[in-house]
Enzyme design. Sequence first.
Site, PDB file in Angstrom:
ATOM      1  N   ARG A   1       0.838  -1.218   0.000  1.00 52.15           N
ATOM      2  CA  ARG A   1       0.000   0.000   0.000  1.00 52.15           C
ATOM      3  C   ARG A   1       0.869   1.263   0.000  1.00 52.15           C
ATOM      4  NH1 ARG A   1      -5.301  -1.759   1.580  1.00 52.15           N
ATOM      5  NH2 ARG A   1      -5.985   0.305   1.054  1.00 52.15           N
TER       6      ARG A   1
ATOM      7  N   TYR B   1     -14.886 -11.068   1.037  1.00 52.77           N
ATOM      8  CA  TYR B   1     -15.608  -9.880   0.573  1.00 52.77           C
ATOM      9  C   TYR B   1     -16.881 -10.267  -0.158  1.00 52.77           C
ATOM     10  CZ  TYR B   1     -12.168  -6.440   2.009  1.00 52.77           C
ATOM     11  OH  TYR B   1     -11.366  -5.623   2.762  1.00 52.77           O
TER      12      TYR B   1
HETATM   13  O1  CP3 Z   1       0.606   0.679  -3.440  1.00 55.03           O
HETATM   14  C1  CP3 Z   1      -0.366  -0.050  -3.151  1.00 55.03           C
HETATM   15  O2  CP3 Z   1      -0.168  -1.123  -2.570  1.00 55.03           O
HETATM   16  C2  CP3 Z   1      -1.739   0.447  -3.483  1.00 55.03           C
HETATM   17  C3  CP3 Z   1      -2.566  -0.478  -4.313  1.00 55.03           C
HETATM   18  C4  CP3 Z   1      -3.551  -1.272  -3.481  1.00 55.03           C
HETATM   19  C5  CP3 Z   1      -4.851  -0.816  -3.111  1.00 55.03           C
HETATM   20  N1  CP3 Z   1      -5.496  -1.831  -2.478  1.00 55.03           N
HETATM   21  C6  CP3 Z   1      -5.433   0.508  -3.411  1.00 55.03           C
HETATM   22  C7  CP3 Z   1      -6.455   1.056  -2.484  1.00 55.03           C
HETATM   23  C8  CP3 Z   1      -3.409  -2.574  -3.026  1.00 55.03           C
HETATM   24  C9  CP3 Z   1      -2.202  -3.483  -3.129  1.00 55.03           C
HETATM   25  C10 CP3 Z   1      -4.640  -2.917  -2.380  1.00 55.03           C
HETATM   26  C11 CP3 Z   1      -4.864  -4.243  -1.805  1.00 55.03           C
HETATM   27  C12 CP3 Z   1      -6.007  -4.444  -0.907  1.00 55.03           C
HETATM   28  N2  CP3 Z   1      -7.243  -3.856  -0.927  1.00 55.03           N
HETATM   29  C13 CP3 Z   1      -6.007  -5.415   0.118  1.00 55.03           C
HETATM   30  C14 CP3 Z   1      -4.857  -6.322   0.428  1.00 55.03           C
HETATM   31  C15 CP3 Z   1      -3.827  -5.612   1.258  1.00 55.03           C
HETATM   32  C16 CP3 Z   1      -4.303  -5.301   2.627  1.00 55.03           C
HETATM   33  O3  CP3 Z   1      -4.288  -4.111   2.984  1.00 55.03           O
HETATM   34  O4  CP3 Z   1      -4.645  -6.232   3.358  1.00 55.03           O
HETATM   35  C17 CP3 Z   1      -7.262  -5.356   0.771  1.00 55.03           C
HETATM   36  C18 CP3 Z   1      -7.722  -6.198   1.930  1.00 55.03           C
HETATM   37  C19 CP3 Z   1      -8.039  -4.377   0.081  1.00 55.03           C
HETATM   38  C20 CP3 Z   1      -9.452  -3.975   0.361  1.00 55.03           C
HETATM   39  C21 CP3 Z   1      -9.532  -2.520   0.596  1.00 55.03           C
HETATM   40  N3  CP3 Z   1      -9.582  -1.571  -0.407  1.00 55.03           N
HETATM   41  C22 CP3 Z   1      -9.517  -1.828   1.832  1.00 55.03           C
HETATM   42  C23 CP3 Z   1      -9.493  -2.485   3.200  1.00 55.03           C
HETATM   43  C24 CP3 Z   1      -9.537  -0.444   1.547  1.00 55.03           C
HETATM   44  C25 CP3 Z   1      -9.415   0.707   2.527  1.00 55.03           C
HETATM   45  C26 CP3 Z   1     -10.702   1.411   2.805  1.00 55.03           C
HETATM   46  C27 CP3 Z   1     -10.426   2.823   3.307  1.00 55.03           C
HETATM   47  O5  CP3 Z   1     -10.927   3.754   2.668  1.00 55.03           O
HETATM   48  O6  CP3 Z   1      -9.714   2.964   4.309  1.00 55.03           O
HETATM   49  C28 CP3 Z   1      -9.578  -0.322   0.150  1.00 55.03           C
HETATM   50  C29 CP3 Z   1      -9.598   0.936  -0.611  1.00 55.03           C
HETATM   51  C30 CP3 Z   1      -8.298   1.271  -1.247  1.00 55.03           C
HETATM   52  N4  CP3 Z   1      -7.586   0.418  -2.044  1.00 55.03           N
HETATM   53  C31 CP3 Z   1      -7.617   2.525  -1.174  1.00 55.03           C
HETATM   54  C32 CP3 Z   1      -6.470   2.400  -1.971  1.00 55.03           C
HETATM   55  C33 CP3 Z   1      -5.465   3.459  -2.257  1.00 55.03           C
HETATM   56  C34 CP3 Z   1      -8.081   3.760  -0.370  1.00 55.03           C
HETATM   57  C35 CP3 Z   1      -9.288   4.406  -0.914  1.00 55.03           C
HETATM   58  C36 CP3 Z   1      -9.085   5.478  -1.965  1.00 55.03           C
HETATM   59  O7  CP3 Z   1      -8.000   6.043  -2.190  1.00 55.03           O
HETATM   60  O8  CP3 Z   1     -10.114   5.777  -2.599  1.00 55.03           O
END
Ligand code: CP3
Length: 357
Positions: free
Chosen positions: A40, A164
Amino acid sequence: MSAAMPAPAPDAAPAPRPDARFLRAARGLPVDATPVWFMRQAGRALPEYRKVRETATLLEITRDAALCAEVTLQPVRRLGVDAAILFADITTPLAGLGIEFDIKEGVGPVIERPIRTAADLDRFRPFEPEAAVAPLLDAIRIVRRESAVPLIGFAGAPFTLACYLVEGGPSRDFVNTKRLMHAQPDVWAGLLDILVEATLRYLRAQVAAGAEAVQLFDSWVGGLSPLDYERRLMPWMTRLFDGLAGLGVPRTHFGVGTAGLLSLQAAAGGDVIGLDWRIALSEGRRIVGDRAVQGNLDPVLLLGPWSGVEEGARWVLEQNDRRPGHIFNLGHGVLPSTDPDQLARLVDLVHDHGASR
Ligand code: CP3
């Protein structure tokens, strides 16, 4: 590149770079300094990402190749990490499977109509990467041309995606998922069959487009007992890793809360095994045996003073004791309120620690 060398044609596939630190460490080879990147690493911790998000949602970014490549490269430029990771979410491919979802701010992925019955399995369509995620594959091609460091492709692992899909959103206890696993084993098996097949197609397409490594994120698998892992998940994880073996790129197998599952995960597959901070790195290495490992600083330390980051990072490095086959990372993703200057300083600390034996 020397001045005498002709410039490559714009669409020529870039040359492989097996000498990159990240790729050498993934293969267990000696390195001049421990490679480091952060799960992330692209995202809300970076002001330049937040700027992009003022004009585009996460889904829009992943549907615009140039923007997606830009966001993928932001942490490489700012932090000096040894790998880029494709900017996407683990739920990104679901649309191509026919499953509608949304990503809610501060919550995560939400699926309006969860998968709970045999009839729900009929909602899935076969996953065709070039149709489903063309902009992402183009983003990979752009990053591959522009990045000096290897690009990691990734996918959510079947269990975490299933959580999910079955829960419909984030969950603490995975009650619906575990109930489905035990009460409707045929539906569970059918769901995993679909997810393994789609994930193989998705990751093969990423590698064909230029990804130089792949990582499976099994973020929620630590919720399973070793018994359930072995009987109700491991056959599919083995099939998945076997199906990726022929691609010729290192495969990282990552999970959270997996101290009690590491030997089963390692047996299922992966060239690099992810460790979180709940286990000492030396102990993790002992359990996974002759494999590279990735990890394992507690990401919360980065929210505190530098002294805590430094102490934690030095401990991780000491635990590894200069053995080849260590990729430094956090035990889970960067938290959104992390100060990027702390991350950049951590990269320098890891690099300054020096070479492996
Ligand atoms: O550099 C990177 O690693 C970013 C790319 C990335 C994202 N999601 C973008 C994202 C990666 C590798 C992920 C993986 C991901 N997504 C996982 C596996 C890794 C982990 O953290 O366990 C999981 C479980 C998810 C599901 C998910 N998507 C969550 C829990 C969230 C956060 C919700 C929040 O708003 O706090 C997301 C949204 C998300 N995915 C964001 C990003 C940058 C944030 C929201 C946004 O910018 O709009």
